[in-house]
Design a protein around this motif. Structure first.
Motif, PDB file in Angstrom:
ATOM      1  N   PHE A 140      -5.957   3.810   8.412  1.00 45.06           N
ATOM      2  CA  PHE A 140      -5.891   2.349   8.321  1.00 45.06           C
ATOM      3  C   PHE A 140      -6.400   1.671   9.581  1.00 45.06           C
ATOM      4  CE2 PHE A 140      -3.323   3.568   4.811  1.00 45.06           C
ATOM      5  CZ  PHE A 140      -3.427   2.531   3.902  1.00 45.06           C
ATOM      6  N   GLU A 141      -6.768   2.506  10.579  1.00 48.34           N
ATOM      7  CA  GLU A 141      -7.211   1.918  11.845  1.00 48.34           C
ATOM      8  C   GLU A 141      -8.477   1.076  11.680  1.00 48.34           C
ATOM      9  OE1 GLU A 141      -7.285   5.148  14.619  1.00 48.34           O
ATOM     10  OE2 GLU A 141      -5.095   5.211  14.684  1.00 48.34           O
ATOM     11  N   ASP A 142      -9.295   1.449  10.666  1.00 46.60           N
ATOM     12  CA  ASP A 142     -10.529   0.688  10.423  1.00 46.60           C
ATOM     13  C   ASP A 142     -10.253  -0.779  10.083  1.00 46.60           C
ATOM     14  OD1 ASP A 142     -11.883   2.957  10.820  1.00 46.60           O
ATOM     15  OD2 ASP A 142     -12.329   3.367   8.710  1.00 46.60           O
ATOM     16  N   PHE A 143      -9.042  -1.065   9.645  1.00 49.85           N
ATOM     17  CA  PHE A 143      -8.725  -2.440   9.274  1.00 49.85           C
ATOM     18  C   PHE A 143      -8.436  -3.310  10.488  1.00 49.85           C
ATOM     19  CE2 PHE A 143      -7.994  -0.190   5.354  1.00 49.85           C
ATOM     20  CZ  PHE A 143      -8.523  -1.056   4.410  1.00 49.85           C
ATOM     21  N   GLY A 144      -8.573  -2.731  11.655  1.00 51.85           N
ATOM     22  CA  GLY A 144      -8.355  -3.508  12.876  1.00 51.85           C
ATOM     23  C   GLY A 144      -6.885  -3.803  13.051  1.00 51.85           C
ATOM     24  N   GLY A 145      -6.636  -5.008  13.547  1.00 46.88           N
ATOM     25  CA  GLY A 145      -5.282  -5.413  13.937  1.00 46.88           C
ATOM     26  C   GLY A 145      -4.224  -5.268  12.866  1.00 46.88           C
ATOM     27  N   TRP A 146      -4.640  -5.423  11.608  1.00 50.13           N
ATOM     28  CA  TRP A 146      -3.550  -5.453  10.628  1.00 50.13           C
ATOM     29  C   TRP A 146      -3.429  -4.176   9.786  1.00 50.13           C
ATOM     30  CZ3 TRP A 146      -3.216  -6.894   5.153  1.00 50.13           C
ATOM     31  CH2 TRP A 146      -4.440  -6.810   4.503  1.00 50.13           C
ATOM     32  N   GLY A 147      -4.086  -3.091  10.243  1.00 45.38           N
ATOM     33  CA  GLY A 147      -4.005  -1.826   9.521  1.00 45.38           C
ATOM     34  C   GLY A 147      -2.572  -1.346   9.325  1.00 45.38           C
ATOM     35  N   ASN A 148      -1.797  -1.460  10.373  1.00 42.34           N
ATOM     36  CA  ASN A 148      -0.410  -1.012  10.321  1.00 42.34           C
ATOM     37  C   ASN A 148       0.405  -1.839   9.323  1.00 42.34           C
ATOM     38  OD1 ASN A 148       1.589   0.724  11.239  1.00 42.34           O
ATOM     39  ND2 ASN A 148       2.403  -0.860  12.613  1.00 42.34           N
ATOM     40  N   GLU A 149       0.160  -3.147   9.390  1.00 41.27           N
ATOM     41  CA  GLU A 149       0.829  -4.079   8.478  1.00 41.27           C
ATOM     42  C   GLU A 149       0.466  -3.734   7.018  1.00 41.27           C
ATOM     43  OE1 GLU A 149       2.804  -6.736   9.136  1.00 41.27           O
ATOM     44  OE2 GLU A 149       2.814  -7.463   7.065  1.00 41.27           O
ATOM     45  N   LEU A 150      -0.818  -3.448   6.801  1.00 43.19           N
ATOM     46  CA  LEU A 150      -1.275  -3.114   5.453  1.00 43.19           C
ATOM     47  C   LEU A 150      -0.635  -1.814   4.965  1.00 43.19           C
ATOM     48  CD1 LEU A 150      -3.099  -3.791   3.072  1.00 43.19           C
ATOM     49  CD2 LEU A 150      -4.969  -2.621   4.234  1.00 43.19           C
ATOM     50  N   TYR A 151      -0.546  -0.838   5.860  1.00 44.86           N
ATOM     51  CA  TYR A 151       0.098   0.438   5.538  1.00 44.86           C
ATOM     52  C   TYR A 151       1.523   0.175   5.018  1.00 44.86           C
ATOM     53  CZ  TYR A 151       1.966   5.164   6.177  1.00 44.86           C
ATOM     54  OH  TYR A 151       2.558   6.386   5.972  1.00 44.86           O
ATOM     55  N   ASN A 152       2.208  -0.741   5.671  1.00 43.39           N
ATOM     56  CA  ASN A 152       3.565  -1.083   5.242  1.00 43.39           C
ATOM     57  C   ASN A 152       3.573  -1.879   3.940  1.00 43.39           C
ATOM     58  OD1 ASN A 152       4.853   0.176   7.391  1.00 43.39           O
ATOM     59  ND2 ASN A 152       4.664  -1.629   8.704  1.00 43.39           N
ATOM     60  N   ARG A 153       2.678  -2.850   3.853  1.00 47.50           N
ATOM     61  CA  ARG A 153       2.674  -3.722   2.662  1.00 47.50           C
ATOM     62  C   ARG A 153       2.486  -2.948   1.371  1.00 47.50           C
ATOM     63  NH1 ARG A 153      -0.492  -9.394   4.068  1.00 47.50           N
ATOM     64  NH2 ARG A 153       0.673  -9.755   5.971  1.00 47.50           N
ATOM     65  N   ILE A 154       1.568  -1.973   1.354  1.00 49.86           N
ATOM     66  CA  ILE A 154       1.343  -1.259   0.096  1.00 49.86           C
ATOM     67  C   ILE A 154       2.548  -0.391  -0.276  1.00 49.86           C
ATOM     68  CG2 ILE A 154      -1.187  -1.314   0.247  1.00 49.86           C
ATOM     69  CD1 ILE A 154      -1.120   1.579   1.186  1.00 49.86           C
ATOM     70  N   ARG A 155       3.448  -0.207   0.677  1.00 56.41           N
ATOM     71  CA  ARG A 155       4.711   0.485   0.389  1.00 56.41           C
ATOM     72  C   ARG A 155       5.838  -0.502   0.092  1.00 56.41           C
ATOM     73  NH1 ARG A 155       1.381   3.454   2.899  1.00 56.41           N
ATOM     74  NH2 ARG A 155       1.328   5.673   2.420  1.00 56.41           N
TER      75      ARG A 155
END
Ligand code: TTP
Ligand code: MG
Length: 357
Positions: free
Chosen positions: A221-236
């Motif tokens: 998810f690092e390719d998503f820049g700043g919000w990769g981590n947030e996205l990782y959480n959101r899809i969960r």
């Protein structure tokens, strides 16, 4: 555990028009710019669900909506009704709806004119939260003669996605245990923050559903820049964002599409005067603290739809309508010569706003 609800009015502007005009009842309604017999140049604000069956939707050029409506009429279907909007009325109805919700919980975030998040954590069970949401829906139906759709979940993310699942007049409850399986079959596009571009990018990598994306490791998810981590959480289904009580205005602005493309600078500055005066009046009515509204932004859309914005942040907020207009004009001037308009394109639309800095 938190219990959060999200309410979204159904086809809001169109539903208000249908309610207030007896001859509109049950007909396809399109609220937006004047279609001028198919030559109109603005856009659709919204369409009711009957009109959506013709393919008409928000933000579509009004000329396209007209064409779709004509095609439907020629097939023998009901002719659509096009109407302008009554924005003051929508604002008033919105305030009444927010008050109805506040009758059940003080923790309400007005996230847009027709949407609110509210906290039902004090309910003792999911069932009880659902009953409260049902009461709110019923009260809106009785008092406003309008329908709303509500989603309930453990956070704002789930509540928002859930409210959209059974529109119109829906009530969708997603418990903590159900959250992940609720999300998995949905398109990645349902996740707030994933727009059409990201959707396409993911599709190219064979990722369509949230379940597909969950196969990715955190590092991917690092390719998503700043919000990769947030996205990782959101899809969960994880989201900690709080309910923000005061709905804060961040900007006040207006824009106008010219009836015909314009080259005449005098005509454009005249329109800018009208727009800036009107924005200044609305800004004056804001109840918020005004001292940080120091950025003036203008938008220009040329005849070929190329759209540019320019902004300037002042030391202090403008003191008068004249000063605000003057700032807007300073930003506009480069568009009259080669600095911003080397090809001498005509203007299709201009807009101006004042933004909190
Ligand atoms: P939405 O809640 O997005 O749409 P809606 O209420 O019309 O329909 P839905 O049942 O799908 O919720 O927006 C609320 C209102 O905001 C809408 O009635 C009109 C206005 N609006 C615009 O003016 N332009 C737009 O592009 C959108 C999306 C909404
Ligand atoms: Mg809505």
């Amino acid at each position: 555990m938190r219990i959060i609800a999200h309410l979204d009015m159904d086809a809001f502007f169109a539903a208000v028009e249908e309610r207030d005009n007896p001859r509109f009842k049950g007909k396809p309604i399109v609220v937006g710019a004047d279609p001028v017999g198919g030559k109109g140049r603005g856009v659709v604000s919204t369409a009711n669900y009957v009109a959506r069956k013709y393919g008409i939707h928000s933000a579509m050029p009004i000329s396209t909506a007209w064409r779709l409506a004509e095609a439907a009429r020629k097939r023998g279907e009901t002719a659509a009704i096009f109407t302008g909007g009554h924005f003051e009325k929508y604002g008033k109805v919105s305030a009444e709806i927010m008050d109805i919700i506040r009758g059940y919980t003080p923790l309400v975030e007005e996230s847009s004119i027709d949407e609110a998040y509210f906290d039902l954590s004090s309910a003792e069970s999911w069932e009880q939260a659902k009953e409260i949401a049902q009461k709110i829906k019923t009260e809106i139906k009785d008092k406003e003669r309008l329908t709303a759709s509500v989603g309930i979940g453990t956070n704002k993310l789930i509540a928002k996605i859930a409210s959209d699942m059974q529109k119109p007049d829906g009530l969708t409850l997603v418990t903590e245990e159900q959250a992940e399986s609720f999300l998995e079959p949905l398109s990645v596009r349902k996740i707030p923050g994933i727009g059409p571009k990201t959707e396409l990018l993911l599709a190219k990598q064979g990722v369509k559903t949230i379940k597909d994306l969950k196969k990715w490791k955190r590092e991917e998810f690092e390719d998503f820049g700043g919000w990769g981590n947030e996205l990782y959480n959101r899809i969960r289904g994880k989201d900690e964002s709080p309910i923000v009580l005061e709905y804060e205005t961040k900007s006040v602005g207006e824009q106008e599409t010219f009836p015909e493309d314009v080259a005449d600078a005098a005509k454009i500055t005249e329109t800018m005067r009208v727009l800036s005066d009107s924005v200044w009046r609305s800004f004056g009515k804001l109840k918020d603290d005004k001292k940080d509204f120091r950025t003036v932004v203008i938008t220009v859309r040329f005849a070929d739809f190329e759209t540019k914005t320019k902004s300037h942040t002042l030391k202090n907020i403008p003191k008068s309508a004249d000063e605000f207009y003057f700032e807007a004009i300073k930003l506009l001037l480069p568009f009259f010569d080669k600095r911003e308009n080397p090809k001498h394109k005509k203007f299709r639309l201009i807009g101006v706003r004042i933004v909190k800095h």
